[in-house]
Design a protein around this motif. Structure first.
Motif, mmCIF file in Angstrom:
data_model
loop_
_atom_site.group_PDB
_atom_site.id
_atom_site.type_symbol
_atom_site.label_atom_id
_atom_site.label_comp_id
_atom_site.label_asym_id
_atom_site.label_seq_id
_atom_site.Cartn_x
_atom_site.Cartn_y
_atom_site.Cartn_z
ATOM 1 N N ALA A 67 -3.598 5.809 4.492
ATOM 2 C CA ALA A 67 -3.130 5.638 5.867
ATOM 3 C C ALA A 67 -1.944 4.683 5.913
ATOM 4 N N VAL A 68 -1.038 4.939 6.872
ATOM 5 C CA VAL A 68 0.165 4.117 6.980
ATOM 6 C C VAL A 68 0.001 2.994 7.998
ATOM 7 N N GLY A 69 -1.019 3.059 8.849
ATOM 8 C CA GLY A 69 -1.189 2.073 9.907
ATOM 9 C C GLY A 69 -2.055 0.909 9.468
ATOM 10 N N ALA A 70 -2.448 0.116 10.457
ATOM 11 C CA ALA A 70 -3.319 -1.032 10.216
ATOM 12 C C ALA A 70 -4.769 -0.634 10.465
ATOM 13 N N PRO A 71 -5.721 -1.351 9.860
ATOM 14 C CA PRO A 71 -7.130 -1.041 10.133
ATOM 15 C C PRO A 71 -7.452 -1.187 11.623
ATOM 16 N N ILE A 184 -6.568 9.204 15.454
ATOM 17 C CA ILE A 184 -6.528 9.253 13.992
ATOM 18 C C ILE A 184 -5.123 9.592 13.512
ATOM 19 N N ALA A 185 -4.468 10.550 14.171
ATOM 20 C CA ALA A 185 -3.105 10.928 13.775
ATOM 21 C C ALA A 185 -2.177 9.726 13.845
ATOM 22 N N ARG A 186 -2.323 8.941 14.901
ATOM 23 C CA ARG A 186 -1.454 7.777 15.074
ATOM 24 C C ARG A 186 -1.761 6.703 14.036
ATOM 25 N N ALA A 187 -3.050 6.433 13.829
ATOM 26 C CA ALA A 187 -3.422 5.343 12.939
ATOM 27 C C ALA A 187 -3.192 5.686 11.473
ATOM 28 N N VAL A 188 -3.453 6.930 11.101
ATOM 29 C CA VAL A 188 -3.383 7.306 9.693
ATOM 30 C C VAL A 188 -1.960 7.652 9.263
ATOM 31 N N SER A 189 -1.247 8.398 10.115
ATOM 32 C CA SER A 189 0.076 8.897 9.711
ATOM 33 C C SER A 189 1.217 8.431 10.608
ATOM 34 N N GLY A 190 0.923 7.660 11.659
ATOM 35 C CA GLY A 190 1.976 7.228 12.571
ATOM 36 C C GLY A 190 2.533 8.359 13.401
ATOM 37 N N VAL A 191 1.751 9.428 13.588
ATOM 38 C CA VAL A 191 2.205 10.623 14.304
ATOM 39 C C VAL A 191 1.733 10.572 15.754
ATOM 40 N N ASP A 192 2.646 10.879 16.684
ATOM 41 C CA ASP A 192 2.291 11.049 18.086
ATOM 42 C C ASP A 192 1.980 12.524 18.293
#
Length: 298
Positions: A67-71, A184-192
């Motif tokens: 994942a690219v985001g923060a926990p 999940i999309a936002r947190a894991v891949s930074g995707v909106d």
């Protein structure tokens, strides 16, 4: 607070987390041991509050591998005063580099269920005391084979021509009705997911359907039968009248592919969308209330 010890787990203490009974066993969730095995949960991002050696509060931050985001805070249970939970969160925030989002998972219709409110009000109060702000609620709904409503014949449906057509229609839709897995999309891949759904589901182009009225596109839906479970990843409209039939078309596409259950997420304030999901045969599975740091405006 003198009688409470607050600390992270250390490797080998994973069973300590599960020594606290699950206060909401009716909720579907990934078990903590499974999360540890999969790498999303880690001892150093799991904190407990102990009173006389017994776990009275536990908090587990989740970040899937890659994942690219923060926990984010995925599990937070409290069998103590809200102040104990707030102290646990503050200590963890200090150690983990600052406050993070908390997704409070709750049973469906939780506000109308006193026995559930008795469980969830303490951790939610603790989150507020720790400086997190409630930002919204999303509902997860499930279709499990209920007969679909009859169609009017007004609308035609065809597969999307290509990714370019999907992206062009997405750009015209200001607020999609259904976005499943947006957090999940936002947190894991930074995707909106609302503006770039194919960045999250690049292999789903062939499943997308366009709703047509007299040959003109009036809606777009992205069924995803090969995600972690069959779901409606995206549903957006240019004409709200097309909502019932486009929703049913998405379920038909997934059912034709073998789906016995279809999942859809909707913002709780979208009352008309929720009503249409229910008319189509969906039933609420759970809610997720987002608590975010005060500086988090997304």
């Amino acid at each position: 607070m003198a009688d409470v010890v607050i600390r992270p787990l250390v490797a080998g203490e994973e069973n300590l987390f599960d020594s606290m009974p699950d206060p909401l066993p009716q909720l579907r969730k990934v078990g903590y041991a499974d999360g540890i095995a999969g790498g999303g949960y880690r001892p150093e991002t799991t904190w407990v509050a102990l009173r006389d050696g017994r776990v009275v509060g536990r908090a587990a931050w989740l970040l899937p591998p890659g994942a690219v985001g923060a926990p984010w805070l995925e599990r937070f249970d409290l069998d103590a005063e809200p102040e104990v939970g707030a102290e646990l969160l503050r200590a963890a925030h200090d150690a983990l580099g600052g406050p993070a989002r908390y997704y409070a998972a709750l049973p469906a219709h939780w506000r109308r269920r006193p026995e559930v409110r008795a469980v969830v009000e303490a951790p939610m109060a603790a989150a507020r005391l720790a400086g997190l702000v409630e930002r919204g609620e999303r509902l997860r709904c499930s279709w499990t084979g209920t007969p679909l409503p009859a169609t009017s014949g007004r609308y035609a449906f065809r597969p999307a021509a290509d990714a370019a057509e999907i992206n062009a229609l997405v750009a015209r839709i200001a607020e999609p009705d259904v976005l499943t897995g947006a957090e999940i999309a936002r947190a894991v891949s930074g995707v909106d997911l609302a503006t770039d759904p194919l960045a999250w589901l690049p292999d789903s182009v062939g499943d997308w359907r366009v709703a047509l009225d007299a040959g003109e596109p009036v809606g777009l839906v992205g069924p995803a039968g090969d995600a972690c479970y069959p779901l409606i990843a995206y549903l957006g409209l240019l004409d709200e009248a097309a909502r019932p039939e486009l929703l049913a078309e998405a379920v038909r596409v997934l059912a034709a592919g073998g789906a016995r259950e279809v999942i859809a997420d909707v913002d709780a304030h979208r009352v008309a969308v929720l009503a249409e999901l229910e008319r189509t045969g969906f039933r609420q599975l759970r809610a997720r209330v987002l608590f975010a740091p005060a500086a988090d405006q997304h």
